[in-house]
Design a protein around this motif. Structure first.
Motif, PDB file in Angstrom:
ATOM      1  N   ALA A  33       0.837  -1.207   0.000  1.00 14.70           N
ATOM      2  CA  ALA A  33       0.000   0.000   0.000  1.00 14.70           C
ATOM      3  C   ALA A  33       0.869   1.253   0.000  1.00 14.70           C
ATOM      4  O   ALA A  33       0.592   2.210  -0.732  1.00 14.70           O
ATOM      5  CB  ALA A  33      -0.934  -0.004   1.212  1.00 14.70           C
ATOM      6  N   GLN A 110      -5.891   7.579   2.748  1.00 14.45           N
ATOM      7  CA  GLN A 110      -5.959   6.624   1.637  1.00 14.45           C
ATOM      8  C   GLN A 110      -5.220   5.332   1.984  1.00 14.45           C
ATOM      9  O   GLN A 110      -5.690   4.235   1.655  1.00 14.45           O
ATOM     10  CB  GLN A 110      -5.377   7.241   0.368  1.00 14.45           C
ATOM     11  CG  GLN A 110      -6.211   8.353  -0.215  1.00 14.45           C
ATOM     12  CD  GLN A 110      -5.490   9.100  -1.322  1.00 14.45           C
ATOM     13  OE1 GLN A 110      -4.412   8.728  -1.761  1.00 14.45           O
ATOM     14  NE2 GLN A 110      -6.098  10.184  -1.783  1.00 14.45           N
ATOM     15  N   GLU A 113      -7.351   3.332   4.409  1.00 17.40           N
ATOM     16  CA  GLU A 113      -8.496   2.740   3.715  1.00 17.40           C
ATOM     17  C   GLU A 113      -8.108   1.567   2.823  1.00 17.40           C
ATOM     18  O   GLU A 113      -8.917   0.680   2.584  1.00 17.40           O
ATOM     19  CB  GLU A 113      -9.216   3.801   2.881  1.00 17.40           C
ATOM     20  CG  GLU A 113      -9.953   4.823   3.709  1.00 17.40           C
ATOM     21  CD  GLU A 113     -11.023   4.190   4.579  1.00 17.40           C
ATOM     22  OE1 GLU A 113     -11.785   3.336   4.080  1.00 17.40           O
ATOM     23  OE2 GLU A 113     -11.101   4.544   5.768  1.00 17.40           O
ATOM     24  N   SER A 114      -6.870   1.543   2.341  1.00 14.57           N
ATOM     25  CA  SER A 114      -6.461   0.484   1.416  1.00 14.57           C
ATOM     26  C   SER A 114      -5.993  -0.788   2.119  1.00 14.57           C
ATOM     27  O   SER A 114      -5.728  -1.785   1.458  1.00 14.57           O
ATOM     28  CB  SER A 114      -5.365   0.994   0.475  1.00 14.57           C
ATOM     29  OG  SER A 114      -4.175   1.250   1.187  1.00 14.57           O
ATOM     30  N   ASP A 116      -6.887  -3.763   3.515  1.00 13.98           N
ATOM     31  CA  ASP A 116      -8.021  -4.671   3.647  1.00 13.98           C
ATOM     32  C   ASP A 116      -7.682  -5.961   4.374  1.00 13.98           C
ATOM     33  O   ASP A 116      -8.568  -6.652   4.848  1.00 13.98           O
ATOM     34  CB  ASP A 116      -8.564  -5.047   2.259  1.00 13.98           C
ATOM     35  CG  ASP A 116      -9.181  -3.863   1.566  1.00 13.98           C
ATOM     36  OD1 ASP A 116      -9.742  -2.994   2.267  1.00 13.98           O
ATOM     37  OD2 ASP A 116      -9.098  -3.795   0.328  1.00 13.98           O
TER      38      ASP A 116
END
Length: 144
Positions: A33, A110, A113-114, A116
């Motif tokens: 990420a 960001q 949020e990335s 996962d």
């Protein structure tokens, strides 16, 4: 053999191995990420910390368990990209704080949020199961 020198029982060994696997997968995803944003993992971790609060280099180094000189170089590179800035500490003007810029806050968001990897498997657990897991991890780490 003293009790502390006993090898771990099979269950403890398996739990330790599983925790290690979780940590490795998280690091791999974090590095990936970060790379998508042109950052190293270390730069992403500093940016994440600074998105919470501005801090002097020494405090960042303590939190990340590294030398302040390493943090200075990381902050230099983040500052060159416009993601952080240095500002005087209101309490002690001799001290410089590293602080996230608006652009840095957006990149940190960001990044968060990335990620996962942890979110997806945790969503399969009930609220009660996640609560138990959180409480056990806090207990293991001595966090109240």
């Amino acid at each position: 053999m003293t009790p502390s020198a006993r090898p771990p029982d099979p269950l403890t060994f398996e739990v330790v191995e599983l925790i290690g696997a979780v940590v490795n997968r998280y690091r791999e995803e974090y590095e990936e990420a970060a790379g998508k944003h042109g950052l190293t993992g270390a730069q992403a971790r500093v940016l994440r910390l600074l998105s919470i609060e501005a801090a002097p280099m020494r405090r960042i180094a303590r939190k990340l368990h590294c030398e302040p000189s390493n943090i200075t170089g990381i902050v230099d590179r983040l500052e060159a990209r416009g993601l952080v800035e240095r500002r005087p500490d209101a309490g002690d003007r001799r001290v410089k704080l590293a602080a996230v810029t608006d652009e840095g806050r957006e990149v940190a968001s960001q990044l968060r949020e990335s990620l996962d990897f942890a979110r997806e498997p945790l969503s399969d657990l009930s609220v009660e199961e996640r609560t138990v897991l959180r409480d056990l991890l806090r207990r293991m780490l001595g966090v109240d």
